[in-house]
Design an enzyme around this catalytic site. Structure first.
Site, PDB file in Angstrom:
ATOM      1  N   SER A   1      64.504 -13.759   0.096  1.00  0.00           N
ATOM      2  CA  SER A   1      65.921 -13.390  -0.055  1.00  0.00           C
ATOM      3  C   SER A   1      66.456 -13.941  -1.369  1.00  0.00           C
ATOM      4  CB  SER A   1      66.737 -14.011   1.086  1.00  0.00           C
ATOM      5  OG  SER A   1      66.832 -15.425   0.892  1.00  0.00           O
ATOM      6  N   ASP A   2      67.470 -13.321  -1.909  1.00  0.00           N
ATOM      7  CA  ASP A   2      68.185 -14.018  -2.966  1.00  0.00           C
ATOM      8  C   ASP A   2      68.921 -15.175  -2.287  1.00  0.00           C
ATOM      9  OD1 ASP A   2      69.917 -12.839  -5.967  1.00  0.00           O
ATOM     10  OD2 ASP A   2      69.278 -14.840  -5.317  1.00  0.00           O
TER      11      ASP A   2
END
Ligand code: GLC
Length: 692
Positions: A254-255
């Protein structure tokens, strides 16, 4: 165990300290998939779930990573940013020119060296994942992170990013980001980018497909939504396309912090690793599994993808650590940064041979502007770096001209009467203007998106003031991309852009200005006369809609006349193209067209050219851009030298996405291919058929 043990020491811990008898997963000679299954089979559910999120203890120390599994001897990840060099969390490192500058080199071979250099510096500091390349298309140059990516065209961005990944993954796992359609900073956490399937498949995804096919170990899911679905839970992006169509077998990370929104949705969609700490994974994912909302099979698939990359990149097999002092900011990396800066500088205008400067006839050189003596390496967001001795434009010019001429330092943006008097006796003046992190940056770490493409009024006034006094006024623009130059471009002697040129930027600028190096950068984006020539940049709305046209594709379709077109860059010498040949007049739908073209240096100085091939689709059954870049090659030539270049075009890369059948179609058509020096300078044309 200390977190950042060099890999070799960690291996001793794993093999020497592990109490387990040798299991298959610990056998480096065993087949990869067998090792994956062997490790997975030994893991408890809690151990599997621990693989899927960042470690709070590591985050508390300012680093990013995941926990070691000491029972099984499976090291965690240590991740570091690094599009222009190792992130500041890891201390001082070589700062390379930003991605946009590297895009301007049109030199994938060189970019591979940059990827490996940054990867080596990461490994030397104990990291095993490099959160790069940033490779989102530059849909509009006002994007706050325009500096990080390579440019506006997917073919060009794909080749540059693939090269970076190839180089970096000789040392660590690369993470291609941000998947997908990240293009705005101010609304990045929530904006939904609307794009029909053709726009997705033909424009915003092919460069990511290229790096997946090149074996990138990780992909980072972007914050934004695509067609109303957050990237970190998009079954279409992560399932249908990334894994279904492309067969990606690495892990999706994920960012940071704000990319996840729903535990079950992300797990089911194939988001494998939440960073930097567990919010939606960790206990919430444990609960979801126990409640039956997420099956163990889903967890196993995610952990397989994580283990596969750990094993593939030798995290369990111990590779000799690199000595940090021998790698970080080494003379070799500094020299590489200089070479990249030299190849990236774009000469945009050069009236009556203002450049190159000759120390013999330039007795007094004024260097004007606050930026001339300011370190300006780029924004202070996640791509930020710290280097020991960045060379400013003034320092570079001082070193280059020491003793040969008088350098007048007018390092301010507001000139005094005495300054103007000093200018009056200057043979030439270098004026450094442009952007800094105060004008453009990653969101939440600075200003975010640019307010406009205009230069600061003080910079425009400064240029006008100098140009009114010094005929040989040379304007040097720093920043991520285009700034509007209409108010002075016809009043000055020369114009160059150097981007954020890295630790050796001043050295490279001086070498170009004095002709030691021929300027050979080419614009990786369109440089407009006015912002109205580009599609609107909407960075204050919850929903935006993109189509097939931006940059040169848009300007060409509009019949616009940009100030400087995509692919443009001048040289101190001249080149001619001739003898364009095709190896066949008809191409099979799965074939490759082999073009050859001769390039001659018709000038008196050595130089480098970037030959570009664009394809047009007259009569296509679907809407197409007027022409699209499909091949390029960089070539260095001595005066009078001729070389023949091979430019291959794959029929598959000419396909359009057929919405009705959900497949790419290579259209039977007569295609035109134009070869030249930019998207608007295409002197050679030919055509070929694709057979039904
Ligand atoms: C950021 C960025 C991403 C970066 C990550 C870790 O928000 O969007 O590019 O890798 O955080 O610093």
């Amino acid at each position: 165990m200390r977190r950042c043990l060099p890999l070799a020491l960690a291996t001793l811990f794993v093999t020497g300290c592990s109490s387990r008898r040798a299991e298959l997963y610990q056998d480096p000679t065993a087949p990869l998939e067998a090792r994956v299954e062997s490790a997975l089979a030994l893991m408890t559910l809690d151990e599997k779930l621990e693989q899927m999120h960042g470690d709070l203890a590591i985050a508390r120390r300012g680093l990013s990573g995941t926990a070691d599994n000491t029972r099984l001897g499976i090291p965690g990840f240590i991740m570091v940013d690094g599009m222009r060099g190792l992130g500041v969390a890891m201390g001082k490192a070589t700062t390379f020119p930003v991605g946009a500058a590297r895009g301007a080199t049109f030199d994938p071979e060189l970019e591979e060296l940059v990827g490996q250099a940054i990867g080596a510096e990461a490994r030397a500091r104990g990291a095993n994942v490099l959160l790069a390349p940033t490779m989102n298309l530059l849909r509009h140059p006002r994007w706050g992170r325009a500096q990080e990516t390579y440019g506006e065209d997917p073919w060009h961005v794909g080749l540059m990013a693939e090269a970076f990944v190839r180089g970096a993954q000789r040392e660590v796992i690369a993470s291609a980001k941000h998947f997908a359609l990240n293009s705005i900073e101010d609304t990045r956490l929530t904006v939904s980018v609307g794009a029909d399937e053709r726009t997705l498949r033909e424009l915003y995804l092919p460069h990511f497909e290229r790096v997946v096919m090149a074996g990138v170990g990780s992909v980072m899911a972007a914050y934004n939504q695509v067609n109303g679905s957050y990237c970190a839970e998009s079954t279409h992006l992560l399932g249908d396309i990334l894994r279904g169509a492309w067969g990606f077998d690495g892990f999706v990370v994920s960012d940071w912090v704000f990319a996840m929104h729903d535990t079950t949705a992300s797990a089911v969609a194939g988001l494998d690793l939440e960073m930097p700490v567990p919010v939606y994974y960790g206990q919430a994912l444990t609960d979801a599994v126990h409640a039956g909302r997420v099956t163990v099979a889903v967890i196993d698939d995610a952990v397989r993808r994580i283990l596969r990359q750990k094993l593939r990149f030798g995290l369990l097999d111990g590779r000799p650590a690199l000595a940090p002092q021998a790698v970080g900011e080494s003379a070799a990396h500094t020299a590489l940064a200089r070479r990249v800066a030299e190849e990236s500088i774009v000469l945009l205008a050069n009236l009556d041979g203002t450049l190159p400067l000759d120390a013999a006839t330039t007795r007094r050189l004024a260097v004007v502007g606050a930026l001339a003596s300011q370190v300006n390496l780029g924004d202070h967001g996640s791509s930020d770096t710290t280097s020991s001795q960045p060379v400013t434009p003034l320092a570079g010019l001082q070193a280059r001209t020491a003793g040969a001429l008088e350098l007048v330092d007018l390092g301010r943006d507001v000139l005094t009467p005495d300054d103007l008097a000093a200018l009056a006796s200057a043979d030439a003046a270098v004026v450094v203007v442009g952007l800094t992190a105060a004008d453009e940056s990653e969101a939440m770490t600075g200003t975010g998106d640019r307010e406009s493409l205009a230069l600061a009024p003080a910079h425009e006034a400064l240029v006008a003031q100098v140009a009114a006094v010094v005929p040989k006024t040379i304007v040097v623009v720093e920043g991520s991309g285009p700034v509007l130059v209409e108010s002075f471009v016809d009043e000055i002697g020369a114009l160059l852009t150097v981007f954020y040129p890295g630790v050796e930027g001043g050295t490279a600028l001086a070498a170009v200005l004095f002709g030691d190096v021929d300027p050979s950068g080419r614009l990786p984006f369109t440089w407009p006369r006015a912002e109205s020539q580009l599609p609107p940049f909407v960075n204050d709305q919850p929903v935006v809609t993109y189509d097939l046209l931006h940059g040169y594709r848009y300007v060409d379709a509009q019949g616009g006349d940009p100030r400087f077109p995509f692919g443009f860059g001048a040289s101190y010498t001249t080149f001619s193209l001739h003898d364009l040949r095709l190896d066949a007049a008809t191409l099979a739908p799965d074939g490759t067209l082999h073009l050859s073209v001769a390039v001659t240096n018709t000038g008196a100085r050595a130089g480098a050219d970037v030959v570009q091939a664009y394809v047009a689709y007259p009569g296509s059954r679907v809407t197409r851009a007027p022409r699209e870049l499909k091949a390029f090659a960089r070539v260095s030539l001595a005066p009078g030298e001729t070389k023949t270049l091979d430019l291959d075009i794959n029929a598959r890369d000419l396909a359009y996405w057929d919405v009705a059948t959900g497949a790419f179609v290579v259209e039977p058509l007569t295609y035109e291919v134009a070869v030249g020096h930019s998207s608007r300078d295409l002197p050679l044309w030919t055509s070929f058929e694709v057979a039904p």
